[in-house]
Motif scaffolding. Structure first.
Motif, PDB file in Angstrom:
ATOM      1  N   ALA A 206      44.395  35.548  32.778  1.00 36.95           N
ATOM      2  CA  ALA A 206      43.196  35.130  33.520  1.00 36.95           C
ATOM      3  C   ALA A 206      43.304  35.420  35.010  1.00 36.95           C
ATOM      4  CB  ALA A 206      42.956  33.636  33.306  1.00 36.95           C
ATOM      5  N   ASP A 207      44.531  35.619  35.511  1.00 39.80           N
ATOM      6  CA  ASP A 207      44.723  35.859  36.942  1.00 39.80           C
ATOM      7  C   ASP A 207      44.943  37.335  37.267  1.00 39.80           C
ATOM      8  OD1 ASP A 207      47.195  35.938  35.636  1.00 39.80           O
ATOM      9  OD2 ASP A 207      48.282  35.428  37.463  1.00 39.80           O
TER      10      ASP A 207
ATOM     11  N   ASP B 146      37.278  34.247  35.519  1.00 40.10           N
ATOM     12  CA  ASP B 146      35.845  34.517  35.760  1.00 40.10           C
ATOM     13  C   ASP B 146      35.265  35.301  34.569  1.00 40.10           C
ATOM     14  OD1 ASP B 146      33.362  35.568  36.757  1.00 40.10           O
ATOM     15  OD2 ASP B 146      34.120  35.310  38.790  1.00 40.10           O
ATOM     16  N   ALA B 147      34.137  34.797  34.025  1.00 46.17           N
ATOM     17  CA  ALA B 147      33.529  35.418  32.840  1.00 46.17           C
ATOM     18  C   ALA B 147      32.983  36.816  33.130  1.00 46.17           C
ATOM     19  CB  ALA B 147      32.418  34.527  32.295  1.00 46.17           C
ATOM     20  N   LEU B 148      32.898  37.175  34.408  1.00 46.64           N
ATOM     21  CA  LEU B 148      32.416  38.514  34.780  1.00 46.64           C
ATOM     22  C   LEU B 148      33.362  39.616  34.301  1.00 46.64           C
ATOM     23  CD1 LEU B 148      30.270  39.976  36.772  1.00 46.64           C
ATOM     24  CD2 LEU B 148      32.110  39.921  38.448  1.00 46.64           C
ATOM     25  N   PHE B 149      34.649  39.279  34.204  1.00 44.32           N
ATOM     26  CA  PHE B 149      35.664  40.304  33.979  1.00 44.32           C
ATOM     27  C   PHE B 149      35.923  40.591  32.497  1.00 44.32           C
ATOM     28  CE2 PHE B 149      37.299  38.450  38.173  1.00 44.32           C
ATOM     29  CZ  PHE B 149      36.636  39.403  38.931  1.00 44.32           C
ATOM     30  N   ARG B 150      36.095  41.872  32.180  1.00 42.63           N
ATOM     31  CA  ARG B 150      36.395  42.282  30.797  1.00 42.63           C
ATOM     32  C   ARG B 150      37.859  42.671  30.621  1.00 42.63           C
ATOM     33  NH1 ARG B 150      30.766  45.795  30.157  1.00 42.63           N
ATOM     34  NH2 ARG B 150      29.475  44.084  30.918  1.00 42.63           N
ATOM     35  N   HIS B 151      38.518  42.995  31.740  1.00 37.49           N
ATOM     36  CA  HIS B 151      39.951  43.344  31.694  1.00 37.49           C
ATOM     37  C   HIS B 151      40.732  42.029  31.718  1.00 37.49           C
ATOM     38  CE1 HIS B 151      43.730  45.459  32.654  1.00 37.49           C
ATOM     39  NE2 HIS B 151      43.931  44.550  33.582  1.00 37.49           N
ATOM     40  N   THR B 152      40.964  41.446  30.546  1.00 41.73           N
ATOM     41  CA  THR B 152      41.548  40.107  30.471  1.00 41.73           C
ATOM     42  C   THR B 152      42.867  40.084  29.695  1.00 41.73           C
ATOM     43  OG1 THR B 152      40.232  39.669  28.510  1.00 41.73           O
ATOM     44  CG2 THR B 152      39.304  38.954  30.614  1.00 41.73           C
TER      45      THR B 152
END
Lengths: 142, 142, 142
Positions: free
Chosen positions: B88-89, B78-84
């Motif tokens: 991705a999961d 999800d592009a909302l998340f910055r903690h990547t």
């Protein structure tokens, strides 16, 4: 077997997660008094627009992402809601509280919380403005 | 009144629900030792990307549907998340954990968990890859 | 230290929140018997399509909004679900239960639940039809 309780009083600075692990552990240490304490610590948040969460203690971006997710899932001012008298963020705060929880039970073994390496305890403030919040701590055990 | 604890160690095979009712009941039976045990069993998952759930024990499709629902609500990548940084999961796993919970408290009456007819206890693995997970079991009671 | 339990049996009238604070407090008062009772009250809902919630006790619109939110988040008859044999509202009921919880732990101090001023305890019925529901109450403490 002993039952001891304490009320933690916190000032939040608006929406977001406030770490309370240290305060909880400090109180537990004062109760355990160096003895082998085995039992359960119960935490209870006395509000309907703030909640409790166990989450990652390492990257602050995780906490920001959590808040962003809830902000998208339950938008302030959502036209679905009719309970709007207390502000656009009030009903979303109730929903966010329902989707998380107001209580936590954590086993205590030999005087220590059995939190995992990456876990910390947070109070999740769901209102935009700062609030004073109370969390009851209850230790039941040896 | 007694306080006893045990750590359940589990190997998951990636995202999905793992039944742990039997393992929990076996440990409880070993602790209850045929006596009238009345108290509370607390379960605590020591992770921030796996959680605990009480859900239906009959149709496996319920468990698949649950996982499908969370997969749609909190999409991987999800592009909302910055903690990547951890994949991705990873951040979706934290959110899924926040939306369920890491602790359970179940009353024990006469040595038995008071689960309903259709209830079972599950560890919910939220990461795609297999992980080793720990669940602390704590019995407090007579 | 004592351990006492009781099963609360409730008839719901279909989807929605049923207040149970008074019934819980009445039972607790009968157990506390005027003594200084300190401990923890555990509530456990023995179902997979009904859950427990601590929420606002003042404006009934809050309860209606909560139900509306869950109705939008997990629509009845959602094409995502394959477990449909028990009706269009069955799998949504399981998901709504997973998103809230089936257990609550509330500290008891001097014989009283430590609920906040605005908090009440609810059974959240997630099925459309009326159901008979059981909630186990367990008091563990002095």
């Amino acid at each position: 077997m002993r039952s001891m309780s304490h009320t933690l009083s916190l000032q939040t600075s608006g929406r977001g997660l406030v770490p309370i692990t240290d305060a909880v552990q400090d109180w537990l240490a004062s109760v355990a008094r160096g003895r082998g304490a085995n039992g359960v610590l119960t935490l209870f948040c006395r509000h309907t627009s703030a909640s409790l969460l166990v989450q990652e203690n390492a990257d602050p971006e995780v906490l920001a992402d959590l808040d962003r997710f809830f902000g998208r899932l339950v938008p302030d001012g959502d036209a679905l809601f009719r309970h709007t008298a207390e502000g656009a963020d009030d009903m979303p705060a109730h929903v966010r509280t329902a989707l998380t929880q107001v209580h936590l039970s954590i086993p205590v073994v030999e005087g220590k919380l059995t939190l995992g390496t990456w876990q910390a305890i947070y109070l999740f403030e769901h209102r935009r403005r700062p609030h004073r919040r109370e969390v009851v701590l209850q230790y039941l055990g040896t």
